[in-house]
Design a protein around this motif. Structure first.
Motif, PDB file in Angstrom:
ATOM      1  N   TRP A 152      51.822  10.519 119.194  1.00  0.00           N
ATOM      2  CA  TRP A 152      51.762  11.317 120.418  1.00  0.00           C
ATOM      3  C   TRP A 152      53.137  11.450 121.065  1.00  0.00           C
ATOM      4  O   TRP A 152      53.446  12.479 121.677  1.00  0.00           O
ATOM      5  CB  TRP A 152      50.782  10.684 121.402  1.00  0.00           C
ATOM      6  N   LYS A 153      53.976  10.427 120.925  1.00  0.00           N
ATOM      7  CA  LYS A 153      55.310  10.485 121.530  1.00  0.00           C
ATOM      8  C   LYS A 153      56.177  11.569 120.909  1.00  0.00           C
ATOM      9  O   LYS A 153      57.171  11.999 121.505  1.00  0.00           O
ATOM     10  CB  LYS A 153      56.007   9.127 121.392  1.00  0.00           C
ATOM     11  N   ALA A 154      55.793  12.007 119.702  1.00  0.00           N
ATOM     12  CA  ALA A 154      56.594  13.028 119.020  1.00  0.00           C
ATOM     13  C   ALA A 154      56.673  14.320 119.824  1.00  0.00           C
ATOM     14  O   ALA A 154      57.644  15.068 119.712  1.00  0.00           O
ATOM     15  CB  ALA A 154      56.001  13.313 117.643  1.00  0.00           C
ATOM     16  N   PHE A 155      55.681  14.569 120.666  1.00  0.00           N
ATOM     17  CA  PHE A 155      55.669  15.824 121.426  1.00  0.00           C
ATOM     18  C   PHE A 155      56.774  15.887 122.484  1.00  0.00           C
ATOM     19  O   PHE A 155      57.109  16.983 122.950  1.00  0.00           O
ATOM     20  CB  PHE A 155      54.308  16.022 122.095  1.00  0.00           C
ATOM     21  N   VAL A 156      57.304  14.745 122.854  1.00  0.00           N
ATOM     22  CA  VAL A 156      58.395  14.745 123.832  1.00  0.00           C
ATOM     23  C   VAL A 156      59.666  14.129 123.257  1.00  0.00           C
ATOM     24  O   VAL A 156      60.656  13.952 123.967  1.00  0.00           O
ATOM     25  CB  VAL A 156      57.986  13.980 125.116  1.00  0.00           C
ATOM     26  N   ALA A 157      59.652  13.818 121.955  1.00  0.00           N
ATOM     27  CA  ALA A 157      60.770  13.104 121.339  1.00  0.00           C
ATOM     28  C   ALA A 157      61.929  14.022 120.980  1.00  0.00           C
ATOM     29  O   ALA A 157      63.077  13.579 120.933  1.00  0.00           O
ATOM     30  CB  ALA A 157      60.297  12.349 120.098  1.00  0.00           C
ATOM     31  N   THR A 158      61.656  15.289 120.696  1.00  0.00           N
ATOM     32  CA  THR A 158      62.709  16.207 120.266  1.00  0.00           C
ATOM     33  C   THR A 158      62.645  17.490 121.093  1.00  0.00           C
ATOM     34  O   THR A 158      61.581  17.860 121.602  1.00  0.00           O
ATOM     35  CB  THR A 158      62.551  16.584 118.783  1.00  0.00           C
ATOM     36  N   PRO A 159      63.771  18.185 121.233  1.00  0.00           N
ATOM     37  CA  PRO A 159      63.766  19.456 121.974  1.00  0.00           C
ATOM     38  C   PRO A 159      62.785  20.475 121.391  1.00  0.00           C
ATOM     39  O   PRO A 159      62.119  21.201 122.126  1.00  0.00           O
ATOM     40  CB  PRO A 159      65.213  19.940 121.846  1.00  0.00           C
ATOM     41  N   GLY A 160      62.699  20.519 120.049  1.00  0.00           N
ATOM     42  CA  GLY A 160      61.798  21.467 119.419  1.00  0.00           C
ATOM     43  C   GLY A 160      60.348  21.207 119.763  1.00  0.00           C
ATOM     44  O   GLY A 160      59.582  22.133 120.068  1.00  0.00           O
ATOM     45  N   ASN A 161      59.941  19.931 119.736  1.00  0.00           N
ATOM     46  CA  ASN A 161      58.550  19.597 120.058  1.00  0.00           C
ATOM     47  C   ASN A 161      58.259  19.774 121.538  1.00  0.00           C
ATOM     48  O   ASN A 161      57.141  20.131 121.923  1.00  0.00           O
ATOM     49  CB  ASN A 161      58.233  18.169 119.620  1.00  0.00           C
ATOM     50  N   ARG A 162      59.250  19.526 122.382  1.00  0.00           N
ATOM     51  CA  ARG A 162      59.058  19.769 123.817  1.00  0.00           C
ATOM     52  C   ARG A 162      58.879  21.259 124.083  1.00  0.00           C
ATOM     53  O   ARG A 162      58.076  21.664 124.940  1.00  0.00           O
ATOM     54  CB  ARG A 162      60.234  19.218 124.619  1.00  0.00           C
ATOM     55  N   LYS A 163      59.597  22.084 123.334  1.00  0.00           N
ATOM     56  CA  LYS A 163      59.441  23.536 123.463  1.00  0.00           C
ATOM     57  C   LYS A 163      58.036  23.953 123.032  1.00  0.00           C
ATOM     58  O   LYS A 163      57.381  24.763 123.690  1.00  0.00           O
ATOM     59  CB  LYS A 163      60.492  24.247 122.603  1.00  0.00           C
ATOM     60  N   ARG A 164      57.559  23.375 121.916  1.00  0.00           N
ATOM     61  CA  ARG A 164      56.197  23.662 121.461  1.00  0.00           C
ATOM     62  C   ARG A 164      55.168  23.254 122.521  1.00  0.00           C
ATOM     63  O   ARG A 164      54.234  24.003 122.824  1.00  0.00           O
ATOM     64  CB  ARG A 164      55.903  22.907 120.163  1.00  0.00           C
ATOM     65  N   LEU A 165      55.347  22.046 123.052  1.00  0.00           N
ATOM     66  CA  LEU A 165      54.388  21.526 124.034  1.00  0.00           C
ATOM     67  C   LEU A 165      54.355  22.405 125.280  1.00  0.00           C
ATOM     68  O   LEU A 165      53.276  22.699 125.812  1.00  0.00           O
ATOM     69  CB  LEU A 165      54.765  20.091 124.407  1.00  0.00           C
ATOM     70  N   ARG A 166      55.533  22.830 125.738  1.00  0.00           N
ATOM     71  CA  ARG A 166      55.601  23.673 126.933  1.00  0.00           C
ATOM     72  C   ARG A 166      54.838  24.987 126.725  1.00  0.00           C
ATOM     73  O   ARG A 166      54.067  25.420 127.582  1.00  0.00           O
ATOM     74  CB  ARG A 166      57.062  23.970 127.281  1.00  0.00           C
ATOM     75  N   ILE A 167      55.032  25.595 125.568  1.00  0.00           N
ATOM     76  CA  ILE A 167      54.363  26.862 125.280  1.00  0.00           C
ATOM     77  C   ILE A 167      52.861  26.668 125.149  1.00  0.00           C
ATOM     78  O   ILE A 167      52.058  27.438 125.697  1.00  0.00           O
ATOM     79  CB  ILE A 167      54.931  27.490 123.989  1.00  0.00           C
TER      80      ILE A 167
END
Length: 524
Positions: free
Chosen positions: A273-288
């Motif tokens: 679950w931490k992967a969603f905030v671990a990298t800029p790319g995953n944070r971008k995915r999560l935001r969208i």
């Protein structure tokens, strides 16, 4: 495909060279069978759509309102929201079932729970029994709706993957149509069967899935993740290449699935679950993902989807027959536009559809607000009729993106290792948004009347700005380029290097047809 994203023929240059242009779903027996099994998965969305439309219809049925003591305010909000509260209760378990026991088994468990719950709902003798059954429906729906769209995207033939995954949410309206016309058809039954029959019909999709889902092919990605490589290869070959395991397309799909999953295993940080905030790319995915989930329910549609009768009451249309008739026609209208848009995702592009949709709903909701205000001040019949017209135009634009794209786009941008968890986050956010809407909308309408519409005008304007700045276009990009959009060129190169293998022209001549049979797998 690579990184677990959804591949689409015509957008991925590697795949487009490998696909036989003469192999179509209507002239190939195995593709026809595959799309038939996919249709069984797509109707999962029908159960959800049925619920919203059924509750709309039941509120216009005097037999239902009198049996449950004319629920209003918070009690009415609970009756509508309880299904999504049941969804919330199942979210902690759904991704682990989908990844642990497989997509098919998770769909089966969800459908079985819903069958039992629909039986209790139909036999309800009190409002608490009705509420408890709806909680169970939501609980089971979470499992089925978490696994079904992922399985659709993971077994589809590349040419049809994006349209079919987009059709998943579009078929929400097929359930809504059946519910709307069922409540219209039972309106004149002078006893409780006027609402028990629509309640019973809600279980039809789940009954079909319980009986037939084990014949659906399991996800090749899930099979590879569990070390069942040969079974995954057999599945790809049987449905995508008439049984030829050495077909270049099958080998390409198989090797990239293996490469992507091996890469995910090598980078353990990509699976939690931490992967969603671990990298800029995953944070971008999560935001969208979070944004489009909220937008899909907070664009004014929640007001019409669950409280259409209250909207009509506010403009002087109080006849139950008229309300039910308009509701039934509206669902047919919605299904037409949503399904049409599903086949445009690879032609128009995701970003164009999202921006066109948001612009249209802002325009028509604003005009709807003006007409509701005019009716409130002057009682104008013309203003009331205009509201109905604007509701239909609002939904035509809403259905361009917020019905077909929210599921397919979410699945598309998530890598395999995060897909079940990411899609669970998406569904969780939708449930939270729905619960808020279902509780707040009836209370706010009673308190603010037409002025409540202004809140949505402001919110939809914000949505348009957000979508303009943050939605990433994935049309006409290879999967490596799609990964680069979110994770940067370095991550894309890692995936590319992990998936390098020989795709020489004579690959298709190395082997013969497989004897794999999905029926044999089921019997085993």
């Amino acid at each position: 495909m690579v990184g677990g994203a959804v591949a689409v023929a015509g957008t991925d240059t590697h795949l487009s060279r490998l696909i036989d242009p003469n192999r179509k779903w209507y002239n190939n027996r195995r593709l026809l069978a595959l799309n038939g099994w996919i249709a069984l998965l797509l109707i999962t969305a029908s159960t959800n759509g049925y619920d919203g439309s059924m509750m709309n219809g039941l509120q216009s049925l005097p037999q239902w309102t009198s049996y449950f003591n004319h629920p209003t305010g918070s009690r009415l909000g609970l009756l509508n929201a309880i299904q999504n509260i049941g969804c919330l209760a199942a979210y902690p378990f759904a991704p682990y079932l989908s990844d642990g026991i497989g997509r098919r088994a998770t769909v089966f468990i969800g459908a079985l729970i819903m069958c039992i719950a629909v039986g209790i709902q139909t036999a309800a003798q009190s409002v608490n029994m009705f509420i408890g059954a709806r909680f169970m429906i939501g609980f089971g729906l979470t499992f089925a709706s978490n696994a079904a769209p992922m399985l659709v995207s993971e077994v589809s033939y590349p040419t049809y993957r994006a349209p079919l995954t987009s059709l998943y949410n579009s078929l929400w309206y097929s359930g809504a149509i059946i519910a709307a016309w069922s409540t219209y058809g039972t309106f004149k039954i002078p006893n409780t069967w006027s609402w028990r029959i629509p309640s019973l019909l809600q279980g039809l999709p789940s009954i079909l899935q319980v009986c037939l889902v084990w014949f659906v092919p399991e996800s090749p990605r899930w099979l590879v993740s569990k070390g069942k490589d040969q079974q995954a290869l057999n599945t790809l070959a049987y449905y995508h290449a008439d049984g030829n395991e050495q077909d270049p397309l099958v080998q390409y799909e198989y090797e990239e699935i293996k490469a992507a999953i091996e890469l995910d295993r090598a980078v353990a940080a990509n699976v939690g679950w931490k992967a969603f905030v671990a990298t800029p790319g995953n944070r971008k995915r999560l935001r969208i993902i979070v944004a489009i989930a909220f937008f899909s329910q907070w664009s004014g549609n929640g007001l019409v989807s669950y409280y259409l009768n209250k909207v009509f009451d506010n403009i002087g249309i109080t006849n139950p027959t008229t309300q039910l008739l308009i509701n039934g026609i509206l669902q047919i209208w919605n299904l037409f536009w949503a399904c049409s848009a599903s086949f445009l995702v690879d032609k128009a592009g995701r970003r164009v559809l999202f921006l066109t949709s948001a612009s249209g709903i802002l325009l028509w909701w604003t005009l709807q607000t003006v007409c509701v205000a005019i009716f409130a001040e002057r009682g104008s019949a013309g203003a009331a009729h205009s509201v109905i017209a604007f509701i239909f135009l609002f939904y035509a634009f809403y259905d361009l993106a917020f019905t077909p794209l929210i599921v397919s786009y979410t699945v598309e941008i998530l890598p395999y290792a995060l897909r079940a968890k990411g899609f669970n986050i998406f569904n969780f956010v939708i449930s939270c948004a729905l619960i808020f809407n279902q509780y707040v909308n009836p209370i706010a309408l009673d308190a603010l009347h037409w002025k409540y519409y202004i809140v949505y005008v402001c919110w939809i304007a914000f949505e348009l700005v957000f979508l303009y700045f943050f939605v990433v276009e994935t049309k006409n990009l290879t999967l490596e380029e799609t990964a680069a959009l979110f994770d940067g060129e370095h991550a894309a190169k890692e995936i590319t290097h992990a998936g390098v293998f020989d795709m020489s022209e004579d690959a298709s001549e190395k082997g013969s047809h497989s004897t794999y049979s999905p029926q044999a797998e089921f019997k085993a």
